[in-house]
Scaffold this motif. Structure first.
Motif: not given
Length: 268
Positions: A114-119, A122-131, A203-207, A212-220
């Protein structure tokens, strides 16, 4: 014709002559089958690929070995009511019935992405592909870019598959990058099944949602990213730290059971 014969009590031949139609046309019976199998296959494709038109459905049918004309697919597609609307209203998307999914049984069996969004700072947006591998919970990649297209997803997958091997199936949502022809062609050539989730059903892609929740809380949420290279370095450091600690107990249970079975031997 039936009314004419019933009221005037005349033969079929004479009724056809009066109406000036050929008798063979009236008595003709179609020899075409019900096409139940073809119709069912079209239903299955449209249930998982809800944004596919009849032309892309026809391509998938050809890959499955169906020698059918696109005009026939168009007719059946319309009869089934599968036409796409140009504007799909929110909150009223029709749910699609899907077959029950089986859990992964070994590594490289089922991946999810899936994709996760952040910036940046400088405010420029980025997209992160997580697998993530849904069996081992191992994450082979967290790849940030300024923008993503279907070909970019293929490039990232080729890189990580060259190191880990190709999965049997990948669970994805209905994002434009995942329904692109580039990814579809790559999956077909590599023998990978793209398992699409239903719109509005995370929930069809719950894993991957959990990851992504852990990735955002612990890294982003704990870092400032000065540049794209800085984001790659920090995300890779987090991924390397996450993977050893992410091993699911089922992996250890499998290894433990194999070890115990190998150590037990019958007494002589």
């Amino acid at each position: 014709m039936d009314r004419l014969q019933g009221e005037w009590k005349i033969s079929t031949r004479r009724a056809c002559a009066e109406l000036q139609i050929d008798r063979s046309l009236y008595v003709y019976k179609s020899k075409r089958g019900t096409q139940a199998e073809l119709t069912q296959r079209i239903r299955e494709i449209c249930a998982t690929r809800v944004r596919y038109g009849y032309r892309r459905v026809h391509i998938l049918l050809q890959r499955d070995g169906w020698a059918v004309n696109p005009k026939r697919i168009y007719r059946l597609y319309n009869e089934l009511g599968m036409q796409l609307r140009n504007k799909v209203p929110r909150r009223r998307v029709k749910a699609k019935v899907r077959e029950d999914r089986r859990p992964a049984t070994h590594t490289n069996d089922i991946w999810a992405m899936d994709f996760v969004h952040d910036q940046l700072a400088t405010g420029r947006k980025i997209r992160i592909l997580t697998v993530i591998d849904t069996f081992s919970r191992f994450s082979p990649a967290t790849d940030p870019r300024f923008s993503y297209r279907g070909e970019d997803v293929v490039q990232t997958l080729e890189r990580i598959c060259g190191q880990m091997g190709y999965p049997r199936s990948i669970r994805v949502d209905q994002g434009s990058e995942f329904v692109s022809r580039d990814l579809d062609l790559w999956a077909y050539q590599k023998g990978v099944v793209l398992d699409f989730s239903r719109p509005g059903k995370p929930t069809d892609n719950s894993f991957i949602e959990s990851f992504n929740g852990k990735f955002r809380a612990e890294c982003l949420n704990t870092h400032w990213f000065m540049s794209l290279d800085d984001a790659r370095a920090k995300m890779e450091a987090w991924r390397q730290d996450y993977n050893p600690a992410s091993q699911h107990p089922s992996v250890y249970m499998t290894v433990s059971n194999k070890f115990s079975c190998a150590c037990v031997c019958p007494t002589s």
